[in-house]
Design a protein around this motif. Structure first.
Motif, short mmCIF file in Angstrom:
data_model
loop_
_atom_site.label_atom_id
_atom_site.label_comp_id
_atom_site.label_asym_id
_atom_site.label_seq_id
_atom_site.Cartn_x
_atom_site.Cartn_y
_atom_site.Cartn_z
N LEU A 129 0.80 -1.22 0.00
CA LEU A 129 0.00 0.00 0.00
C LEU A 129 0.84 1.27 0.00
CD1 LEU A 129 -2.76 -1.15 2.50
CD2 LEU A 129 -3.12 -0.55 0.09
N VAL A 130 2.06 1.22 0.53
CA VAL A 130 2.90 2.42 0.56
C VAL A 130 3.96 2.39 -0.54
CG1 VAL A 130 2.55 2.67 3.04
CG2 VAL A 130 4.59 1.48 2.21
N SER A 131 3.87 1.42 -1.43
CA SER A 131 4.87 1.29 -2.51
C SER A 131 4.80 2.47 -3.46
CB SER A 131 4.63 0.00 -3.29
OG SER A 131 3.43 0.09 -4.05
N ARG A 132 5.86 2.65 -4.22
CA ARG A 132 5.91 3.71 -5.22
C ARG A 132 4.77 3.55 -6.22
NH1 ARG A 132 10.29 6.34 -6.30
NH2 ARG A 132 10.29 6.45 -4.03
N THR A 133 4.47 2.32 -6.59
CA THR A 133 3.39 2.06 -7.55
C THR A 133 2.04 2.52 -7.01
OG1 THR A 133 4.55 0.17 -8.51
CG2 THR A 133 2.17 0.29 -8.86
N SER A 134 1.77 2.20 -5.74
CA SER A 134 0.51 2.60 -5.14
C SER A 134 0.42 4.12 -5.00
CB SER A 134 0.34 1.95 -3.76
OG SER A 134 0.15 0.56 -3.89
N CYS A 135 1.51 4.74 -4.58
CA CYS A 135 1.52 6.20 -4.45
C CYS A 135 1.27 6.86 -5.81
CB CYS A 135 2.84 6.68 -3.87
SG CYS A 135 3.07 6.30 -2.11
N ALA A 136 1.89 6.31 -6.86
CA ALA A 136 1.70 6.87 -8.20
C ALA A 136 0.27 6.65 -8.68
CB ALA A 136 2.69 6.23 -9.16
N GLU A 137 -0.31 5.51 -8.33
CA GLU A 137 -1.69 5.22 -8.73
C GLU A 137 -2.65 6.22 -8.10
OE1 GLU A 137 -4.97 1.59 -8.41
OE2 GLU A 137 -2.83 1.15 -8.19
N VAL A 138 -2.44 6.49 -6.82
CA VAL A 138 -3.27 7.49 -6.13
C VAL A 138 -3.06 8.86 -6.76
CG1 VAL A 138 -3.64 8.71 -3.96
CG2 VAL A 138 -3.36 6.22 -3.96
N ALA A 139 -1.80 9.19 -7.05
CA ALA A 139 -1.50 10.49 -7.67
C ALA A 139 -2.22 10.65 -9.00
CB ALA A 139 0.01 10.63 -7.85
N ARG A 140 -2.21 9.60 -9.81
CA ARG A 140 -2.91 9.68 -11.11
C ARG A 140 -4.41 9.84 -10.92
NH1 ARG A 140 0.94 5.65 -12.58
NH2 ARG A 140 2.44 6.49 -14.09
N SER A 141 -4.96 9.17 -9.93
CA SER A 141 -6.42 9.21 -9.73
C SER A 141 -6.92 10.60 -9.37
CB SER A 141 -6.82 8.21 -8.64
OG SER A 141 -6.52 8.69 -7.35
N ILE A 142 -6.04 11.45 -8.83
CA ILE A 142 -6.46 12.81 -8.46
C ILE A 142 -5.92 13.85 -9.44
CG2 ILE A 142 -6.71 12.24 -6.02
CD1 ILE A 142 -4.01 13.58 -5.50
N GLY A 143 -5.25 13.41 -10.50
CA GLY A 143 -4.74 14.34 -11.50
C GLY A 143 -3.56 15.17 -11.02
N LEU A 144 -2.72 14.58 -10.17
CA LEU A 144 -1.60 15.33 -9.59
C LEU A 144 -0.60 15.80 -10.64
CD1 LEU A 144 0.16 16.37 -7.29
CD2 LEU A 144 0.93 14.02 -6.87
N GLY A 145 -0.37 14.99 -11.67
CA GLY A 145 0.67 15.30 -12.65
C GLY A 145 0.59 16.70 -13.23
N GLY A 168 7.94 13.53 -17.38
CA GLY A 168 8.00 13.50 -15.92
C GLY A 168 6.65 13.57 -15.24
N GLN A 169 5.68 14.21 -15.88
CA GLN A 169 4.35 14.32 -15.28
C GLN A 169 3.67 12.96 -15.09
OE1 GLN A 169 2.43 17.17 -17.98
NE2 GLN A 169 2.16 18.54 -16.24
N ASP A 170 4.13 11.96 -15.85
CA ASP A 170 3.52 10.63 -15.74
C ASP A 170 4.52 9.58 -15.27
OD1 ASP A 170 1.21 8.99 -16.00
OD2 ASP A 170 2.06 8.12 -17.82
N SER A 171 5.62 10.02 -14.70
CA SER A 171 6.62 9.10 -14.16
C SER A 171 6.18 8.56 -12.82
CB SER A 171 7.96 9.82 -14.02
OG SER A 171 8.81 9.15 -13.11
N ASP A 172 6.19 7.23 -12.66
CA ASP A 172 5.83 6.64 -11.37
C ASP A 172 6.71 7.20 -10.25
OD1 ASP A 172 3.83 5.10 -12.41
OD2 ASP A 172 4.67 3.18 -11.79
N ASN A 173 7.99 7.37 -10.52
CA ASN A 173 8.91 7.85 -9.50
C ASN A 173 8.54 9.26 -9.04
OD1 ASN A 173 10.44 5.51 -9.46
ND2 ASN A 173 11.93 6.25 -10.93
#
Length: 222
Positions: A76-92, A106-111
């Motif tokens: 749940l705290v993995s980079r993949t999960s954090c990136a998934e949450v970020a995408r779901s809210i349009g953070l990029g 970079g706007q869509d980089s998991d890292n």
């Protein structure tokens, strides 16, 4: 200072207007911008806050043994999960990047998405404390903790993947209108992909309007 769209995004994210705009701006700033302060220190803090908030949450959810809890926590705290949450809210769309990093996707980089998501958690902790930040995390991670992630893609994630699969630039979200009183505000958002088209939708929050716009875009062009 924060741009209007970013201010609205952070207000929606945190549940209140950001009290220290410079700190939140720091959380959104990548090192490629050349700014004196970027998100790394807040990412360091946010990573620990996220881990504690999720661990506390899992501890209260079930009576699994330590090994099972640790395995789930790590996922749940993995980079993949954090990136998934970020995408779901349009953070990029709100991350501040240098030209080269932006051109490199970079706007869509998991890292980068994962790091900035953690930095925003750090900024929330500094400005609002643990309880408010844990509440924010529970809202953002609700689907992942409930085991719903992956069963149905979030409309914004689906649109992002559609754009990448069709060799298009990432979707761009734009606030068209905010109307109504503060306690019952409505938002109209447009999403566009260069060379394809644009779709609009209205919702009770920026997040809902962006989600509806992504759905409308996929129905029209997907």
């Amino acid at each position: 200072m924060l741009e209007r769209d970013t201010h609205l995004f952070l207000t929606e994210l945190a549940g209140r207007a950001p009290s220290d705009e410079l700190l939140w701006l720091e959380a959104l700033t990548h090192g490629s911008t050349g700014q004196a302060r970027d998100y790394q220190r807040l990412e360091f803090l946010g990573d620990r806050v996220l881990g504690l908030a999720i661990a506390q949450w899992l501890f209260g959810l079930d009576h699994a043994d330590e090994g099972s809890l640790s395995q789930r926590l790590n996922a749940l705290v993995s980079r993949t999960s954090c990136a998934e949450v970020a995408r779901s809210i349009g953070l990029g769309a709100h991350i501040r990047l240098g030209k080269q990093a932006r051109d490199d996707g970079g706007q869509d980089s998991d890292n980068i998405l994962g790091d900035v998501m953690e930095a925003l958690i750090g900024a929330s902790f500094v400005t609002q404390g643990f309880d408010a930040t844990a509440e924010m995390i529970r809202r953002l991670w609700a689907d992942l903790v409930a085991g719903k992630a992956g069963k149905a893609k979030h409309p914004k994630s689906a649109l992002q993947e559609w754009a990448a699969g069709n060799r298009r630039k990432i979707p761009e979200y734009r606030l068209i209108q905010r109307f109504g009183p503060d306690h019952a505000a409505r938002f109209t958002v447009a999403v566009s992909i260069k060379g394809v088209g644009e779709a609009e939708a209205t919702g009770n929050s920026m997040r809902d309007a962006e989600t509806a716009a992504a759905e409308a875009f996929m129905q029209r062009f997907g």
